[in-house]
Enzyme design. Sequence first.
Site, short mmCIF file in Angstrom:
data_model
loop_
_atom_site.label_atom_id
_atom_site.label_comp_id
_atom_site.label_asym_id
_atom_site.label_seq_id
_atom_site.Cartn_x
_atom_site.Cartn_y
_atom_site.Cartn_z
CB CYS A 130 54.62 55.55 96.65
SG CYS A 130 55.02 57.24 96.21
CG HIS A 131 52.03 59.65 98.15
ND1 HIS A 131 53.31 59.58 97.66
CD2 HIS A 131 51.90 60.89 98.70
CE1 HIS A 131 53.93 60.74 97.88
NE2 HIS A 131 53.11 61.54 98.52
N GLY A 132 50.37 55.08 98.47
CA GLY A 132 49.25 54.15 98.51
C GLY A 132 48.61 54.01 99.88
#
Length: 257
Positions: A130-132
């Site tokens: 994801c946004h990691g």
Amino acid sequence: MCHVGRVGSVRAKEDDMTAKRSLEGRRIAALAADGFEKAELVIPLRALERAGAEVHVVSLHRGRIRGLNLHLPAGRVRVDKTITHADPAEYDGLLLPGGFISPDLLRQSADARAFVRAFAVSGRPVVTLCHGPWVLASAGLLEGRTLTSWPGIRDDVVHAGATWRDQEVVRDGNLTTSRGPQDMAAFLPAMLDAFAETSPRPEPASRGGRSDPQRDSPPRTAVTALRRTPKPSAVAVVVIGLLAAARHGRRGPAPRG
């Protein structure tokens, strides 16, 4: 934004996956902050523990951190160690869940950036989705790498020097990435493989190539979830109004001219 859709069938597959991938004796750090996407921490954490791993939730403060389901408040998760007291050398791998708030907070922490770099420099597995990858970008770790992420941060990844792929899972050496909860069924076995090192670390065939193009529209699952968000209750509106009035009262009346 991340959405928890299409993860209902994941739990039925977990026992089979973990039975084939033992992580006995492995210690994994899960780095997250308030605003993490609940499914991206809770489901992988459960799979890791079922496989025998010891998982420590590492965060910016003590106590509990608040999760989100997309943008709605979800449950809290207990923090095992703060970033200032966690030693990267004590862990065999790093899990970096997404959500759009948690990685944004972590990327602004010098301690969190240093924590992530320690795993990358040593070649230990780093697994994120994801946004990691925002945190990896701010830590200066994406130059020359090939990975995937939530489609909305594709440009951030590319501008950080990486090649972006619009795929369920991408593995580049010690880095394993996924797009988000919609790919959880593919992400979980890839995560367990990475931490167990039961398969070789393949170099991507397209290393150094062109990134996949940015999408023409946001993922339908996220848009649909936002449109179905319940309206604030009347009670919530009243409470917000009372809090605002209380703050105004503490400031006192405005000075007279």
